[in-house]
Design an enzyme around this catalytic site. Sequence first.
Site, PDB file in Angstrom:
ATOM      1  N   GLU A   1       0.852  -1.194   0.000  1.00 36.72           N
ATOM      2  CA  GLU A   1       0.000   0.000   0.000  1.00 36.72           C
ATOM      3  C   GLU A   1       0.879   1.233   0.000  1.00 36.72           C
ATOM      4  O   GLU A   1       1.929   1.230   0.629  1.00 36.72           O
ATOM      5  CB  GLU A   1      -0.875   0.016   1.273  1.00 36.72           C
ATOM      6  CG  GLU A   1      -1.774  -1.191   1.385  1.00 36.72           C
ATOM      7  CD  GLU A   1      -2.423  -1.320   2.769  1.00 36.72           C
ATOM      8  OE1 GLU A   1      -2.347  -0.358   3.555  1.00 36.72           O
ATOM      9  OE2 GLU A   1      -2.968  -2.388   3.050  1.00 36.72           O
TER      10      GLU A   1
ATOM     11  N   LYS B   1       2.351   4.539   1.284  1.00 38.90           N
ATOM     12  CA  LYS B   1       2.391   5.105   2.642  1.00 38.90           C
ATOM     13  C   LYS B   1       1.994   6.571   2.530  1.00 38.90           C
ATOM     14  O   LYS B   1       2.753   7.406   2.048  1.00 38.90           O
ATOM     15  CB  LYS B   1       3.785   4.959   3.247  1.00 38.90           C
ATOM     16  CG  LYS B   1       3.841   5.376   4.701  1.00 38.90           C
ATOM     17  CD  LYS B   1       5.168   4.969   5.324  1.00 38.90           C
ATOM     18  CE  LYS B   1       5.203   5.274   6.817  1.00 38.90           C
ATOM     19  NZ  LYS B   1       4.922   6.671   7.148  1.00 38.90           N
TER      20      LYS B   1
ATOM     21  N   ASP C   1       1.291  10.276   3.413  1.00 39.09           N
ATOM     22  CA  ASP C   1       1.961  11.166   4.357  1.00 39.09           C
ATOM     23  C   ASP C   1       0.938  12.093   5.010  1.00 39.09           C
ATOM     24  O   ASP C   1       0.743  13.225   4.607  1.00 39.09           O
ATOM     25  CB  ASP C   1       3.029  11.973   3.622  1.00 39.09           C
ATOM     26  CG  ASP C   1       4.046  12.537   4.590  1.00 39.09           C
ATOM     27  OD1 ASP C   1       4.014  12.150   5.775  1.00 39.09           O
ATOM     28  OD2 ASP C   1       4.869  13.353   4.167  1.00 39.09           O
TER      29      ASP C   1
ATOM     30  N   LYS D   1      10.732   3.375   3.174  1.00 37.79           N
ATOM     31  CA  LYS D   1      10.771   4.834   2.992  1.00 37.79           C
ATOM     32  C   LYS D   1      11.554   5.182   1.731  1.00 37.79           C
ATOM     33  O   LYS D   1      12.672   4.696   1.539  1.00 37.79           O
ATOM     34  CB  LYS D   1      11.459   5.492   4.196  1.00 37.79           C
ATOM     35  CG  LYS D   1      10.693   5.363   5.498  1.00 37.79           C
ATOM     36  CD  LYS D   1       9.461   6.257   5.477  1.00 37.79           C
ATOM     37  CE  LYS D   1       9.006   6.668   6.854  1.00 37.79           C
ATOM     38  NZ  LYS D   1       9.745   7.631   7.567  1.00 37.79           N
TER      39      LYS D   1
ATOM     40  N   CYS E   1       8.241  49.779  -2.135  1.00 40.39           N
ATOM     41  CA  CYS E   1       7.734  48.795  -3.095  1.00 40.39           C
ATOM     42  C   CYS E   1       8.568  48.840  -4.381  1.00 40.39           C
ATOM     43  O   CYS E   1       8.721  49.908  -4.976  1.00 40.39           O
ATOM     44  CB  CYS E   1       6.268  49.087  -3.410  1.00 40.39           C
ATOM     45  SG  CYS E   1       5.604  48.033  -4.718  1.00 40.39           S
TER      46      CYS E   1
ATOM     47  N   CYS F   1       6.054  50.299  -7.257  1.00 41.28           N
ATOM     48  CA  CYS F   1       5.482  51.646  -7.305  1.00 41.28           C
ATOM     49  C   CYS F   1       6.225  52.628  -6.409  1.00 41.28           C
ATOM     50  O   CYS F   1       5.914  53.823  -6.407  1.00 41.28           O
ATOM     51  CB  CYS F   1       4.002  51.613  -6.941  1.00 41.28           C
ATOM     52  SG  CYS F   1       3.691  51.241  -5.213  1.00 41.28           S
TER      53      CYS F   1
ATOM     54  N   CYS G   1       2.785  46.224   0.453  1.00 39.87           N
ATOM     55  CA  CYS G   1       2.569  47.506  -0.205  1.00 39.87           C
ATOM     56  C   CYS G   1       1.071  47.768  -0.173  1.00 39.87           C
ATOM     57  O   CYS G   1       0.288  46.934  -0.621  1.00 39.87           O
ATOM     58  CB  CYS G   1       3.057  47.440  -1.662  1.00 39.87           C
ATOM     59  SG  CYS G   1       2.506  48.827  -2.653  1.00 39.87           S
TER      60      CYS G   1
ATOM     61  N   CYS H   1      -0.935  50.307  -7.132  1.00 37.89           N
ATOM     62  CA  CYS H   1       0.364  49.684  -7.410  1.00 37.89           C
ATOM     63  C   CYS H   1       0.237  48.788  -8.651  1.00 37.89           C
ATOM     64  O   CYS H   1      -0.564  47.855  -8.671  1.00 37.89           O
ATOM     65  CB  CYS H   1       0.814  48.860  -6.209  1.00 37.89           C
ATOM     66  SG  CYS H   1       2.283  47.889  -6.534  1.00 37.89           S
TER      67      CYS H   1
HETATM   68  S1  IVH Z   1      -0.650   0.571   8.753  1.00 39.98           S
HETATM   69  C1  IVH Z   1       0.160  -1.610  12.425  1.00 39.98           C
HETATM   70  N1  IVH Z   1      -0.882   1.505   6.308  1.00 39.98           N
HETATM   71  O1  IVH Z   1       2.389   5.445   8.653  1.00 39.98           O
HETATM   72  C2  IVH Z   1      -0.261  -0.842  11.230  1.00 39.98           C
HETATM   73  N2  IVH Z   1       0.004   2.948   7.992  1.00 39.98           N
HETATM   74  O2  IVH Z   1       4.912   4.970  10.069  1.00 39.98           O
HETATM   75  C3  IVH Z   1       0.130   0.572  11.311  1.00 39.98           C
HETATM   76  N3  IVH Z   1       0.535   5.199   7.199  1.00 39.98           N
HETATM   77  O3  IVH Z   1       1.096   5.454  11.920  1.00 39.98           O
HETATM   78  C4  IVH Z   1      -0.383   1.416  10.272  1.00 39.98           C
HETATM   79  N4  IVH Z   1      -0.108   4.901   5.121  1.00 39.98           N
HETATM   80  O4  IVH Z   1      -0.006   6.977  10.139  1.00 39.98           O
HETATM   81  C5  IVH Z   1      -0.489   1.778   7.571  1.00 39.98           C
HETATM   82  N5  IVH Z   1      -1.190   2.224   4.106  1.00 39.98           N
HETATM   83  C6  IVH Z   1      -0.796   2.479   5.374  1.00 39.98           C
HETATM   84  C7  IVH Z   1      -0.295   3.731   5.780  1.00 39.98           C
HETATM   85  C8  IVH Z   1       0.111   3.932   7.095  1.00 39.98           C
HETATM   86  C9  IVH Z   1       0.389   5.758   5.999  1.00 39.98           C
HETATM   87  C10 IVH Z   1       1.093   5.897   8.384  1.00 39.98           C
HETATM   88  C11 IVH Z   1       0.312   5.699   9.656  1.00 39.98           C
HETATM   89  C12 IVH Z   1       1.268   5.029  10.596  1.00 39.98           C
HETATM   90  C13 IVH Z   1       2.589   5.450  10.051  1.00 39.98           C
HETATM   91  C14 IVH Z   1       3.673   4.503  10.446  1.00 39.98           C
END
Ligand code: IVH
Length: 673
Positions: A114, A116, A118, A318, A412, A415, A430, A435
Amino acid sequence: MSMEKIKARLAELRKQIQYHNWRYYVLDDPQIPDSEYDALFRELVELEEAHPELVTADSPTQRVGAKPLTAFRTVRHRIPLSSLGNAFTHEELLAFNQRLQRNLGTDTLQYMLEPKIDGLAVALTYENGSFTLGVTRGDGIEGEDVTLNLRTIKSLPLKLQGNPPEILEVRGEVYMPKAAFLALNRAREEEGAQVFANPRNAAAGSLRQLDPKITASRSLNLFVYTLAQKSDAPLWEQGITTQQEALAELASYGLPVNPHTRLCRNIQEAIEYCRELEEIREELPYEIDGAVLKLNDLQLQEQLGSTARSPRWAIAYKFPPSQAVTKVKDIIVQVGRTGTITPLAILEPTFLAGSTISRASLHNQDYINDKDIRIGDQVVIQKAGDIIPEIVRSLPEKRDGSERIFQMPSSCPACGSELIREPGEVAVRCVALDCPAQLKEGIAHFASRDAMNIEGLGPKLIEQLIDAKLVSDPADLYFLTSDSLLPLERVGKILADKLIAAIAASKTNSLERLIYGLGIRHVGLEAAKLLAAHFQTMDRLMAADLSQLTAIPGIGPQIAESIRDFFSREQNQHIIAKLKKAGLNLESGAKQTSAGLSGLTFVLTGTLKSFTRSTARSKIEELGGKVSSSVSKNTSYLVVGEEPGSKLEKAKKLGVKILSEEEFLQLLEENSS
Ligand code: IVH
């Protein structure tokens, strides 16, 4: 109508609106035109106003409305929210897989991958299908009750579809889309407020507002990724044996599940998909900072268990950060639409994470002083939240003595009038009404895509029009003639005619576009839509007082003050009068164009010869059609320009109808009134 009939109609309207919300906000695939949706919504509002005793908490009208809180309540999580271990290299992923294989005594492990997201984690509880509680992660044990704020997120269903259990607890990530983040920061910079460093901070700051109206104005969004509890029995005793099935279950309730999840049959496939996600990262409308690998089998997850901090069955991969070193060639200042003066670093152009960076905003003098950034410095740059370039730090050890300290000007640059710094603000401004730099920005905003969308009216031409004194406010545009443009440098008859036609075409634009285009401080697209929908005419908006304005959900006191201030100025009243005289549409729902493409969804790929993407989009929308960014089986047509992308393959696979540019033009023609 009898009471029975009223109740039945209310239930029917809510059900329909919930369904269309889901199509629009979760699937990004609406089935009906906005006008039809608006009509349903209005009917519900009116019926509820007539029968307030029949309003329910999960009615779609009840997203915003509560009064501001004085504090958030602390809530203990029923099941703690853990965090994830990290991997930074593919080797670490292989090691993770080996660890699991050893522990479980098998070498056939499947992973659910999945993106991740942010943002920030939240736990959501539904009781008998209604959303009743939303809590931030907090320290994992206890979090804050942000239910009222979460209710404003349009993709979050207040009522679930299907057959929800008595108790359902899910987890997910609240995030701010890239576009909303950029717009928010732009507005904050104009206001002289601190900008957010990245979308995650912006999302966190927006969710932790005591006034849900502010949260509602921030375009937050949501993806859910964990089915934490369904009734009391373990999930696999309820027929859900894998994370893949859990995600499908979540989607079946109408909850938003990320479309880029994928089942990988082994760790090699998982690593390959991490690579793919990193490649599409830039194109996604929201920020991702990696990929999450989850062991797919829920019973095996249970068997592995967790350490004190994180589960053993999942890991976050990451993405490597994208930073580079470059040189500050110069620092210049810019005058914004509302007069804010912002310093800008001109950089030695450097390629970074998919694009060439040649400038970075320095926000204000304090920012420059704190980071000790000088003209001529070598600096480390990165993309903040990987979208906007920023200077992380200067490298004083690389100085040779030729560097110069930068000081903001006291007058400015456009102007010459004296700049002021309002108390409590970090920005200097300004305040001259005439202007020319502000005027240029103001007209550019008026003509921009989301506002009046006047194609061909770019910065260069705007500058020429203002310098030649042909235009001194946006309304003047509508009194230009083709002949009056000819004396301008590099403007021939063809260009002049085209521009006049584009300006004239914008007269029938919607009221919300016009309100947004006026550039009233704090009034973004979202607020403009609310105002147009509420007041229906420009006259009524102009006459509204503060209490009428703040009574609209989503319009706070700051926006209201700003609107009053704008319309109380004689100069602005004069501009509106001129717009009226020029025959612009100043009413909602007036002069609706025929809806010949209604119900059809278009996807565009490749370069079109006759127009830009945004114009093609508005043409489709004007005719009642809808444009989506990705091909699915619900796509009606894929319009193919030159050098089409992977969408073409996908469309062929799904059997979606494909239109050449010529065919597309013909379709537009046939459906225009
Ligand atoms: S699973 C035990 N799935 O990443 C499962 N987390 O670094 C924990 N996050 O606290 C979470 N996308 O805020 C999961 N597809 C995803 C995620 C995800 C973002 C965040 C979440 C978690 C943090 C961990």
